[in-house]
Write an enzyme that holds these catalytic residues in place. Structure first.
Site, mmCIF file in Angstrom:
data_model
loop_
_atom_site.group_PDB
_atom_site.id
_atom_site.type_symbol
_atom_site.label_atom_id
_atom_site.label_comp_id
_atom_site.label_asym_id
_atom_site.label_seq_id
_atom_site.Cartn_x
_atom_site.Cartn_y
_atom_site.Cartn_z
ATOM 1 N N ASP A 139 0.835 -1.198 0.000
ATOM 2 C CA ASP A 139 0.000 0.000 0.000
ATOM 3 C C ASP A 139 0.870 1.249 0.000
ATOM 4 O OD1 ASP A 139 -2.183 -1.686 0.162
ATOM 5 O OD2 ASP A 139 -2.340 -1.538 2.344
ATOM 6 N N LYS A 140 0.299 2.349 -0.430
ATOM 7 C CA LYS A 140 1.036 3.611 -0.548
ATOM 8 C C LYS A 140 1.825 3.942 0.714
ATOM 9 C CE LYS A 140 0.265 8.594 -1.085
ATOM 10 N NZ LYS A 140 -0.751 9.660 -1.270
#
EC number: 5.4.99.23
Length: 326
Positions: A139-140
């Site tokens: 995830d970011k």
């Protein structure tokens, strides 16, 4: 504009008993096994002059194979000079330590400025590998280790290893609440029924298994080591929220930060400014896709998590006498 692909070859006697998609992936290493499987299902493959649309069909050796297919051009992404923390590299793979605030692959809302754009700049030949060699994602705002393939054969074998659960990925995290013991969350995950950017535990979802053990207790938080068996989107975050222990700072599945009674200003300040999920991919172990040698890498937790853990540890030591579970 589509690119036409016309291939012919003879199945080797040494491939006796292999699945058709496996045999063709070995015969045509410039194309991934998943792409070859699509061609088989789309009836683009002839075996001894007859259409074969069964990827699992076993080959005997000696068959004449012809492929007549088209490849739609993938969206062209721009190389961008974005720094990458390279932990390891050889002629087949790259291991990177991804920082926070960096999306892995371009998508809605993130057309560029991603790991993929950085890879295209760092190693231009990777443009010939699907998804610029990206095998799995973080995830970011999750930090830590990722493997990237530099060639199509390396990517094909890494994807297969991932599907066979031969790649080990371990994470460190800080969860909300006092957890008494480690365990396993075995709950299927799918898209949230109403919030399309969220994931959720759902009986009709895909199988998802997360193992966790306790590394350290704090007053009202727990430091964890987690291991993925599967790799669903947001898996650790969803599973920990499901057992009522969401990750500190998680903007989607977490709750408001709640410092314990009597916490110091340093504790409160650190907790409030921690604006991402406290999750870091700390260990990656796999068999090298070409040599077959088992390899392992470690990445220490980043500074923001170090500071978070330090203030929680100091708070615990200061208020140890008040803790009722010791």
């Amino acid at each position: 504009m589509a690119q036409r692909v016309q291939l012919t070859a003879t199945v080797s006697e040494n491939q006796l008993g292999q699945r058709l998609d496996q045999a063709l992936a070995e015969m045509f290493p410039d194309y991934s096994r998943s792409r070859i499987k699509e061609w088989i299902l789309d009836q683009r493959v002839l075996v001894n002059g007859k259409v074969c649309d069964k990827p699992k069909e076993k080959v005997l050796g000696g068959e004449q194979v012809a492929i007549n297919a088209e490849i739609e051009e993938e969206a062209r992404f721009e190389p961008q000079d974005i720094p990458l923390d390279i932990v390891y590299e050889d002629e087949d793979i790259i291991i990177i330590n991804k920082p926070r605030d960096l999306v892995v692959h371009p998508g809605a809302g993130n057309p560029d400025g991603t790991v993929l754009n950085a890879l295209l700049h760092y190693y231009p030949p990777i443009a010939d590998v699907p998804r610029a060699g990206i095998v799995h994602r973080l995830d970011k705002d999750t930090t830590g280790l990722m493997v990237v393939a530099k060639t199509v054969p390396a990517q094909t074998r890494l994807v297969e290893s991932l599907q066979r659960r031969e790649i080990t990925r371990e994470y460190e995290a800080v969860a909300i609440g006092h957890m008494t013991a480690g365990g396993t969350v075995d709950e299927p995950i799918s898209r949230h029924p109403t919030k399309r950017t969220h994931m959720a535990v759902h009986p009709m979802g895909k199988p998802a298994v997360t193992h966790y053990r306790i590394m350290e207790h704090f007053r009202v938080h727990t430091r964890l080591r987690l291991r993925l068996e599967t790799g669903r989107t947001h898996q650790i975050r969803v599973h920990m929220a499901h057992i009522t222990h969401p990750l500190v700072g998680d903007p989607v599945y977490g709750g408001r930060p709640r410092p314990p009674k009597g916490a110091s200003e340093a504790f409160i300040s650190t907790l409030r400014k921690f604006d991402r999920q406290a999750l870091h991919a700390t260990m990656l172990r796999l068999y090298h896709p070409i040599s077959g040698i088992e390899m392992e890498w470690h990445a220490p937790i980043p500074q923001d998590m170090v500071e978070l853990i330090e203030v929680m540890r100091a708070d615990f030591e200061e208020h140890k006498d008040e803790v009722d579970w010791l």
